[in-house]
Design a protein around this motif. Structure first.
Motif, PDB file in Angstrom:
ATOM      1  N   ARG A 250     -54.472  19.832  30.926  1.00 50.84           N
ATOM      2  CA  ARG A 250     -55.484  19.911  31.949  1.00 50.84           C
ATOM      3  C   ARG A 250     -54.858  19.282  33.416  1.00 50.84           C
ATOM      4  NH1 ARG A 250     -60.678  18.594  29.862  1.00 50.84           N
ATOM      5  NH2 ARG A 250     -60.680  16.845  31.173  1.00 50.84           N
ATOM      6  N   ILE A 251     -54.361  18.008  33.241  1.00 53.64           N
ATOM      7  CA  ILE A 251     -53.898  17.562  34.457  1.00 53.64           C
ATOM      8  C   ILE A 251     -52.547  17.780  34.718  1.00 53.64           C
ATOM      9  CG2 ILE A 251     -55.560  15.453  34.107  1.00 53.64           C
ATOM     10  CD1 ILE A 251     -53.421  13.804  33.302  1.00 53.64           C
ATOM     11  N   GLY A 252     -51.723  18.463  33.801  1.00 56.09           N
ATOM     12  CA  GLY A 252     -50.340  18.617  33.919  1.00 56.09           C
ATOM     13  C   GLY A 252     -49.274  17.888  33.387  1.00 56.09           C
ATOM     14  N   LEU A 253     -49.700  16.938  32.470  1.00 58.29           N
ATOM     15  CA  LEU A 253     -48.803  16.130  31.620  1.00 58.29           C
ATOM     16  C   LEU A 253     -48.113  16.597  30.632  1.00 58.29           C
ATOM     17  CD1 LEU A 253     -49.791  12.153  31.170  1.00 58.29           C
ATOM     18  CD2 LEU A 253     -47.823  13.176  32.608  1.00 58.29           C
ATOM     19  N   LEU A 254     -48.813  17.401  30.211  1.00 57.40           N
ATOM     20  CA  LEU A 254     -48.168  18.467  29.033  1.00 57.40           C
ATOM     21  C   LEU A 254     -48.030  19.655  29.542  1.00 57.40           C
ATOM     22  CD1 LEU A 254     -49.923  17.065  25.800  1.00 57.40           C
ATOM     23  CD2 LEU A 254     -47.869  16.425  26.800  1.00 57.40           C
ATOM     24  N   PRO A 255     -47.220  20.326  29.188  1.00 62.55           N
ATOM     25  CA  PRO A 255     -47.311  22.111  29.788  1.00 62.55           C
ATOM     26  C   PRO A 255     -48.310  22.625  29.170  1.00 62.55           C
ATOM     27  CG  PRO A 255     -45.383  21.480  28.085  1.00 62.55           C
ATOM     28  CD  PRO A 255     -45.911  20.186  28.367  1.00 62.55           C
ATOM     29  N   HIS A 256     -48.700  23.885  29.853  1.00 61.43           N
ATOM     30  CA  HIS A 256     -49.508  24.658  29.097  1.00 61.43           C
ATOM     31  C   HIS A 256     -49.099  25.347  27.940  1.00 61.43           C
ATOM     32  CE1 HIS A 256     -53.040  27.650  29.364  1.00 61.43           C
ATOM     33  NE2 HIS A 256     -52.183  28.323  28.978  1.00 61.43           N
TER      34      HIS A 256
ATOM     35  N   ILE B 197     -50.669   7.239  35.467  1.00 60.15           N
ATOM     36  CA  ILE B 197     -50.418   8.909  35.233  1.00 60.15           C
ATOM     37  C   ILE B 197     -49.987   9.518  36.406  1.00 60.15           C
ATOM     38  CG2 ILE B 197     -51.983  10.891  34.804  1.00 60.15           C
ATOM     39  CD1 ILE B 197     -53.257   9.358  32.523  1.00 60.15           C
ATOM     40  N   ARG B 198     -50.373   9.199  37.482  1.00 57.62           N
ATOM     41  CA  ARG B 198     -50.040   9.871  38.715  1.00 57.62           C
ATOM     42  C   ARG B 198     -48.280   9.882  38.816  1.00 57.62           C
ATOM     43  NH1 ARG B 198     -52.224   5.575  40.209  1.00 57.62           N
ATOM     44  NH2 ARG B 198     -51.412   3.954  41.408  1.00 57.62           N
ATOM     45  N   GLU B 199     -47.857   8.786  38.354  1.00 61.77           N
ATOM     46  CA  GLU B 199     -46.609   8.892  38.566  1.00 61.77           C
ATOM     47  C   GLU B 199     -45.737   9.523  37.562  1.00 61.77           C
ATOM     48  OE1 GLU B 199     -42.973   5.529  39.530  1.00 61.77           O
ATOM     49  OE2 GLU B 199     -45.018   4.622  39.226  1.00 61.77           O
ATOM     50  N   MET B 200     -46.267   9.504  36.136  1.00 65.15           N
ATOM     51  CA  MET B 200     -45.834  10.233  35.073  1.00 65.15           C
ATOM     52  C   MET B 200     -46.087  11.922  35.440  1.00 65.15           C
ATOM     53  SD  MET B 200     -47.667   8.804  31.652  1.00 65.15           S
ATOM     54  CE  MET B 200     -48.418   7.358  31.688  1.00 65.15           C
ATOM     55  N   LEU B 201     -46.856  12.106  36.445  1.00 61.04           N
ATOM     56  CA  LEU B 201     -47.109  13.623  36.771  1.00 61.04           C
ATOM     57  C   LEU B 201     -45.983  14.071  37.727  1.00 61.04           C
ATOM     58  CD1 LEU B 201     -50.877  13.638  37.309  1.00 61.04           C
ATOM     59  CD2 LEU B 201     -49.862  15.052  35.853  1.00 61.04           C
ATOM     60  N   ARG B 202     -45.531  12.949  38.407  1.00 56.31           N
ATOM     61  CA  ARG B 202     -44.443  13.323  39.330  1.00 56.31           C
ATOM     62  C   ARG B 202     -43.155  13.488  38.607  1.00 56.31           C
ATOM     63  NH1 ARG B 202     -41.785  12.420  43.349  1.00 56.31           N
ATOM     64  NH2 ARG B 202     -41.055  10.230  42.951  1.00 56.31           N
ATOM     65  N   TYR B 203     -42.968  12.682  37.431  1.00 51.77           N
ATOM     66  CA  TYR B 203     -41.917  12.846  36.576  1.00 51.77           C
ATOM     67  C   TYR B 203     -41.935  14.155  35.855  1.00 51.77           C
ATOM     68  CZ  TYR B 203     -38.306  12.321  33.183  1.00 51.77           C
ATOM     69  OH  TYR B 203     -37.004  12.166  32.538  1.00 51.77           O
TER      70      TYR B 203
END
Lengths: 141, 141
Positions: B22-28, B60-66
């Motif tokens: 949902r938050i984008g850490l894992l691809p859809h 998490i927000r930085e993992m999201l950047r990556y």
DNA sequence: TCTTGATTTAGAGTGCACTCTAAGTTGTAG
DNA sequence: CTACAACTTAGAGTGCACTCTAAATCAAGA
């Protein structure tokens, strides 16, 4: 020393100091005639130690256990020691884990560094569908 | 592989996997005919890496950047590398800090260990007010 | 077919550790 | 005396990273 001064010296905010007192991490501070907290410099040593515990990931409820034993004083040494020893082992284990992670990071970064155009997307090397040269969209997924 | 299986294999809960997507850490994730997520085993490698980042304290927000750079794929290597290098330095610094804390813990524990009755309350040695022998109340404070 | 367990979604709830607000009192420099 | 900064309390709010709920649909064994 009043709370603002202690805040400056300890690195905690005055809000946090009051919060710590409220929950029992810091002993109830003596008050001056007007009801304001008046601290002895010795509290800094305790705060510094709490900070070490926090830095090493001890949750507040466990710091509270330690703080409570400390307040009870004599007769609680064995328990306090056991608590710290247990914590020490957890911290040691965590350091080992972090070092493993550092190796992984090193490898990953080295992968990016070997980037004289040989690699496109080191994270998700796509099964190369043999096609002339127009390889757009590296399909990281 | 369905989500329950992936949960078992990855160590994340199915709830967390959905949350990460949902938050984008894992691809859809691709869905099967009935709309259920169908995973390729390769996702495990990515989850394992995310886990390393989490273990080392990356928010998490930085993992999201990556993760976002990774999705963009080719052309983002330098940025991804920089991000990881920066993170690596932080982790290294943290390890050093932990090691310092471990030394402090060692000292503290050693203090408790040298307890052949010599010491009463190592945490807060009270200024000994010379009094015969009836020293009750170690007054830790 | 029936039943049981897994999955789906949107959205609400949780636990932790602060962090801030409001409304009022106190201390001090000008 | 007047500002104004610092202090007090109870209690509300915040940010993070999940974690769970409800109500519905789907899958697989007896």
């Amino acid at each position: 020393m009043k709370i603002g001064e202690l805040a400056k010296r300890s690195g905690l905010s005055a809000h946090t100091i009051r919060y710590y007192e409220r929950i029992g991490l810091l002993p109830h501070a003596d008050r001056d005639q007007s009801g304001q907290r008046d601290y002895d410099a010795s509290i800094l040593i305790w705060i510094e130690f709490l900070d070490r515990l926090k830095t090493t990931g001890m949750p507040i409820r466990e710091m509270l256990r330690y703080a409570a034993l400390r307040e009870r004083g004599v007769g609680t040494e064995a328990e306090r020691s056991a608590l710290l020893e247990q914590h020490r082992e957890r911290v040691r284990a965590h350091v080992v884990e972090l070092q493993t992670c550092l190796l992984v990071l090193d490898t990953k970064i080295a992968g990016y560094a070997g980037k004289d155009q040989r690699m496109k997307d080191y994270d998700a090397p796509i099964p190369q569908r043999r096609k002339p040269a127009g390889a757009r969209q590296a399909g990281a997924r």
